[in-house]
Design a protein around this motif. Sequence first.
Motif, short mmCIF file in Angstrom:
data_model
loop_
_atom_site.label_atom_id
_atom_site.label_comp_id
_atom_site.label_asym_id
_atom_site.label_seq_id
_atom_site.Cartn_x
_atom_site.Cartn_y
_atom_site.Cartn_z
N TRP A 118 -5.95 -3.29 -3.68
CA TRP A 118 -6.09 -1.91 -3.22
C TRP A 118 -6.17 -1.03 -4.45
O TRP A 118 -5.28 -1.07 -5.32
N SER A 156 -3.66 0.89 -8.82
CA SER A 156 -4.00 -0.24 -7.95
C SER A 156 -2.77 -1.10 -7.67
O SER A 156 -1.75 -1.00 -8.37
N VAL A 186 0.83 -1.20 0.00
CA VAL A 186 0.00 0.00 0.00
C VAL A 186 0.87 1.25 0.00
O VAL A 186 0.59 2.22 -0.71
N GLU A 216 -2.58 -10.01 2.87
CA GLU A 216 -2.61 -9.65 4.28
C GLU A 216 -3.25 -10.80 5.03
O GLU A 216 -3.97 -11.62 4.45
N LYS A 241 -1.95 -5.29 -5.98
CA LYS A 241 -2.44 -6.54 -5.41
C LYS A 241 -1.39 -7.08 -4.46
O LYS A 241 -0.18 -6.95 -4.71
N LEU A 283 -5.56 -9.47 -1.69
CA LEU A 283 -6.35 -8.24 -1.69
C LEU A 283 -6.00 -7.36 -2.88
O LEU A 283 -4.90 -7.45 -3.44
N THR A 331 -9.93 1.85 -2.02
CA THR A 331 -10.90 0.79 -1.77
C THR A 331 -10.11 -0.51 -1.61
O THR A 331 -9.19 -0.78 -2.38
N THR A 332 -10.47 -1.31 -0.62
CA THR A 332 -9.79 -2.59 -0.40
C THR A 332 -10.79 -3.72 -0.61
O THR A 332 -11.85 -3.75 0.03
N HIS A 365 -13.10 -5.76 1.82
CA HIS A 365 -12.36 -6.38 2.93
C HIS A 365 -12.40 -5.43 4.12
O HIS A 365 -11.97 -4.27 4.02
N GLU A 384 -4.16 6.70 2.12
CA GLU A 384 -4.69 5.35 2.30
C GLU A 384 -6.22 5.38 2.42
O GLU A 384 -6.91 4.48 1.95
#
Length: 677
Positions: free
Chosen positions: A48, A30, A5, A35, A32, A46, A65-66, A97, A61
Amino acid sequence: MNPTVNDLINRSNSLGADPKNTNYAGGNTSAKGTEQDPVTGEEVELLWVKGSGGDLGTLKESGLTTLRLDRMRALQHVYPGVEREDEMVAAFDYCLHGKGGAAPSIDTAMHGLVDAAHVDHLHPDSGIAIATAADGPELTTKIFGEKVVWVPWRRPGFQLGLDIAAIKEANPQAIGCILGGHGITAWGETSEESQQNSLWIIDTAAAYIAEHSSPEPFGPALEGFSALHESERRAKAAALIPTIRSIASADKPQIGHFSDDDAVLEFLAHAEHPRLAEMGTSCPDHFLRTKVKPLVLDLPADASVEDSIARLRELHQTYREGYQAYYDRHASGSSPALRGADPAIVLIPGVGMFSFGKDKQTARVAGEFYLNAINVMRGAEGLSSYAPIEESEKFRIEYWALEEAKLQRMPAPKPLATRIALVTGAASGIGKAIAERLTEEGAVVAIADLNLAKAQEAAAEIGGPDKAVGIAVDVSDEDAVVKAIDETLLAFGGLDIVVNNAGLSLSKSLLETTAKDWDLQHNVMAKGSFLVSKAAAGVLIDQGLGGDVIYISSKNSVFAGPNNIAYSATKADQAHQVRLLAAELGEHQIRVNGINPDGVVQGSGIFASGWGANRAATYGIEEKDLGAFYAQRTILKREVLPRNVANAVFALLGPELSHTTGLHVPVDAGVAAAFLR
């Protein structure tokens, strides 16, 4: 913060900070990664991705969107097809998430479905120039070889994500694609690689355009359409602004922004600008803010202000009819209602561009986006010919149900939203408090003061140029007043509210008061208020949007006290100006009201400059006790503070007193001798 992130935020900020890469609030990025699931303790994949709204250059942050990647990709199995793809946006909510962060954007599928760890979708001028060229597919191959693949225009959504995912899978050598009519998308296995690939596409396209563009992409120069001298064009801009704002605000009031950027002036000085402007913008981010096309004045740069105004009125009617016809051609029974038929962009040859929106930032960004569109047209015309997406596709996006839902989620406007104020003597004390209160309630404010540095400092404290600007003015100088009004018009595209607050005072007895003392106070307050009101009234009348003029007078306008003959007399003059102007300007829906404060000591430039010491000596008290002394002589035993006066100004401007004019409001905590009779 998860390292993935952190890398995504840094990449986004780096890409978004340079306008050659993408426009404000445009594009998305984005990453990937994995976590630990706090429920199962297992590692979970995930995604992001930048959420709906926000800006890459300032992304944090909280703006991401997660989503669970497995669930997001599983949506392919329930995808009902392109005719119902809007339903997929709501389905993203079932993939979130945790709390998920920002609302998912329409481009989420593009990022989740493409098999790459990092994806960038951007709107660079150079990339969109290729994307809107008539032979865009051929140019893409010629410029980039097999490294970049052409994707035909498709409205953003789930199907576009599927298309790009399939193209990447079929072209393993590719680092990205040109999205027809829209922008670029690039990817990489690391954040650094994705950013490098994005920049390579942008810079390669820009270099190719620079090397191969025709020398006159906008056609030959038009005689009489070249840019006026800076002082001349700004003077003409200020003269035209009241009319232009009335045009942009026929359906609902708007805030404006003026730009005389060289690229705008060059565009308008060449023969092809009417054809290109009529074709409209192409990238969805552009036309959602600029409307499908601008209103362009078809007169040369040296046309008189009077002729320009008359022609603008005619063109406005034609524009409104054309926009209604555009809506009628494409609207269906399920389409949102027409949102307004006025232009968001008005172009004046030799002068520049006027852009409008619900607030200053929106207006400024609309202008920046049309500048992007001009750069796109230059690139496309220089290599080929400009071929934006079809009008029907523009309508599908402009009146998209998802776009309408986004608009409906916007917070309700503040009471003074879209209102433009000029407050004199606003660098300190009462004036500054008024400026602060007006901006809190949604207005934008020109802080006018004799001291330019302090005015600019106050504007910066209030929020900077999207909320307030500092300008210099000597209200006793008619030319300086006109210049201050013009600066306000150029800063915000119009004027709605004037607060005559500038003042000074000398506490002297009749025998000690000189003719110079008398003239000084009357020049600043009586004459100054008259000059400001006169200059502002001309603008308000030309705009045809009504307006408000407020005088900060004084309880001394009706209360007789010792040792301030010049001050109290000029305040009585101001008080009667309120009545006279209320009677004269009412037919134009311009309301004129006054505030009568008691002595406001806190933060006051007047009291700090010697008036306070003199008044304290008159009453036989210490200067530091003056505020408390004034309080004790009132009925309510309360000291009057700058904020109390500002609150009264807002009350007069707010919706509850819309039918009030010619009123004087006491803000004196109750001084019986100053009761209005």
